[in-house]
Design an enzyme around this catalytic site. Structure first.
Site, short mmCIF file in Angstrom:
data_model
loop_
_atom_site.label_atom_id
_atom_site.label_comp_id
_atom_site.label_asym_id
_atom_site.label_seq_id
_atom_site.Cartn_x
_atom_site.Cartn_y
_atom_site.Cartn_z
N HIS A 180 0.90 -1.15 -0.16
CA HIS A 180 0.18 -0.08 -0.02
C HIS A 180 0.74 1.17 0.09
CE1 HIS A 180 -3.92 -1.95 0.67
NE2 HIS A 180 -3.17 -3.00 1.28
N ASN A 231 -10.60 -2.94 1.67
CA ASN A 231 -10.21 -2.84 0.17
C ASN A 231 -11.30 -2.59 -0.66
OD1 ASN A 231 -7.49 -3.49 0.66
ND2 ASN A 231 -7.95 -5.72 0.66
#
Length: 510
Positions: A66, A139
């Site tokens: 990320h 997500n």
């Protein structure tokens, strides 16, 4: 404010007189001390040395994963009464607003990679509630690649770079996913290589908890829940070729799109809903309620609206407010708890620990991470590098019998009557199941959902085919076989496209 109080406060000079970091005014920021006009520099030039030394330390380690992301501030507003499900204070009144920060991100790429890459997207939100900071670390897909937490580092390594060549490697990528014991990933892989794998905008994608959580009301009644954050802007995706082209033109396209929309007053919003399941209903599922690779039927567990998420404020300083933002599912509030999902359980440790490494053990003292709405009192957690909040002064660093403390949650009827676990400690590898159960949902996705979207099935085959064409023939065969278990027509079409692309790649090398 007394002089003593000001010792713990870093203030910016309103007269804009430039100083060094110790507040000493600087004469000429570009003059360096040297012997004569063109002689060697002097070590006594502390301003130059401080500037260079700080510059060398400006970057904190990037997130793994990320790393590439952007975000904005906004608020969550309660639209529906769900106090029968959850007793958290943020939900106690219709119309109540809670300030929040949401960060969107790609997963596998480095900080400088393209945000249009084919990859899942992180959708993490920090709520500054009166009961403490709550992080929903979600997500944009409702499932994930694994359900064995020990596989996470292995999986992420295969999605990054080959340690020998330092290049992305299709063999690594597909080798892990097609290994028989890992083919439980097929549901997420089918989503990833559909149009949903390349969102055209952070504003126009959904967020999902993926994991199962436990929410309780104030009476102690509890349910399993999954959270859905549905874009009010609709869904918009790039095709594979559009995403690749945009990565070359503007690798920060989605970041720019979000910032520009908010800047022009077009604040994006999402409708937040939950699916709710009882313990008895969970026992009747054909799969475990803790299986991160499965979705819950909307027919059996319909969405129940709870609120609206709105992002209407761009950060004033990206590093301070986005790069240093630290999200962890362990940051939760009363009446919202983790379930026994093993991947979620491992994240409870891993995420906060990642921030202790990346930013430091006092990362929660960075303003963007501070629980300013609830404030805090943790006198046993002291010291450490970059402690800037006064370190609790002369307060004892243990619970002293000479001091008075309040513990207000000890009577909350949450854990003791809920799930009861009993059994031996065993090593359990939750590999791909025998039979077909792990292929049921991806098959339904392909045959029932994508079939209703013109061209979606063909684009899925195309996206897989052109990607796996870069892998060796043995791994290609495993990919064809895996997708043929989803649907024979899909497997055959991927084979045709990959074969054609492989031939093309060979011709281009001649």
């Amino acid at each position: 404010m007394s002089a003593e109080d000001k010792t713990n406060t870093a203030e910016v000079r309103e007269d804009r007189v430039v100083t060094n970091s110790n507040g000493i005014p600087m004469n000429d920021p570009f003059a360096t001390q040297r012997i004569g006009e063109h002689g060697p520099l002097l070590m006594q030039d502390s301003n130059l040395i401080e500037s260079l030394a700080h510059f060398n330390r400006e970057r904190v380690p990037e997130r793994n994963p990320h790393a590439h992301g952007s975000g904005a501030f906004g608020y969550f507003e309660v639209t529906d009464d769900i106090t029968d499900i959850c007793g958290s204070a943020m939900f106690d009144t219709i119309g109540k607003r809670t300030r929040c920060l949401t960060r969107f991100s790609t997963v596998g790429g480095e900080k400088g990679s393209a945000d249009t890459a084919r990859d899942p997207r992180g959708f993490a939100t920090k709520f500054y509630t009166e009961e403490g900071n709550l992080d929903w670390v979600y997500n944009n897909t409702p499932v994930f690649f694994i359900r064995d937490p020990s596989k996470f580092p292995h999986f992420i390594h295969t999605q990054k770079r080959n340690p020998r060549t330092n290049l992305k490697d299709a063999n690594m990528f597909w080798d892990f996913l097609t290994t028989p014991e890992n083919q439980v990933a097929i549901h997420q892989v089918t989503i990833l290589f559909s149009d949903r794998g390349t969102p055209a905008s952070f504003r126009k994608m959904n967020g999902y908890s993926g994991h199962t959580y436990k929410w309780s009301n104030k009476k102690g009644d509890w349910h399993y829940v999954q959270v859905h954050i549905i874009s009010d802007q609709g869904i918009e995706n790039f095709t594979n070729e559009e995403a690749i082209e945009m990565a070359g033109k503007n690798p920060d396209y989605c970041t720019e799109d979000l910032a520009n929309a908010i800047e022009r007053g077009d604040a994006p919003s999402w409708t937040v809903s939950v699916q709710v399941m009882t313990e008895e209903q969970a026992k009747k599922l054909p799969f475990s309620v803790f299986d991160l690779t499965k979705v819950w039927s909307h027919k059996d567990f319909p969405l129940r609206r709870i609120g609206k998420l709105v992002l209407n404020e761009n950060p004033q300083n990206f590093f301070a407010q986005i790069e240093q933002a630290a999200f962890a599912p362990s940051n939760t509030v009363p009446y919202q708890e983790a379930s026994a999902d093993p991947v979620l359980q491992s994240r409870l440790f891993a995420y906060a620990d990642a921030h202790r490494y990346r930013i430091g053990p006092n990362y929660n003292q960075v303003p963007v991470n501070c629980p300013y709405a609830s404030k805090f009192f943790t006198p046993v957690m002291r010291d450490g590098p970059m402690n800037v909040d006064g370190n609790f002064g002369s307060e004892p660093n243990y619970y002293s019998t000479n001091c008075k403390y309040q513990f207000i949650q000890q009577d909350r009827p949450i854990q003791q009557h809920q799930e009861v676990w009993q059994g031996p400690a065993i090593p359990y590898h939750w590999a791909t199941s025998a039979g077909d159960i792990d292929y049921v949902q991806p098959r339904a996705l392909y045959q029932k959902v994508l079939a209703k979207q013109p061209g979606a099935q063909e684009r899925l085959a195309h996206n897989v085919g052109v990607h796996v064409a870069n892998a060796c023939s043995g791994i290609q065969e495993r990919v064809f076989e895996m997708f043929s278990r989803v649907d024979p027509q899909l497997g055959n079409r991927i084979r045709e496209i990959a074969t054609e692309k492989t031939t093309e790649n060979k011709m281009n090398k001649l």
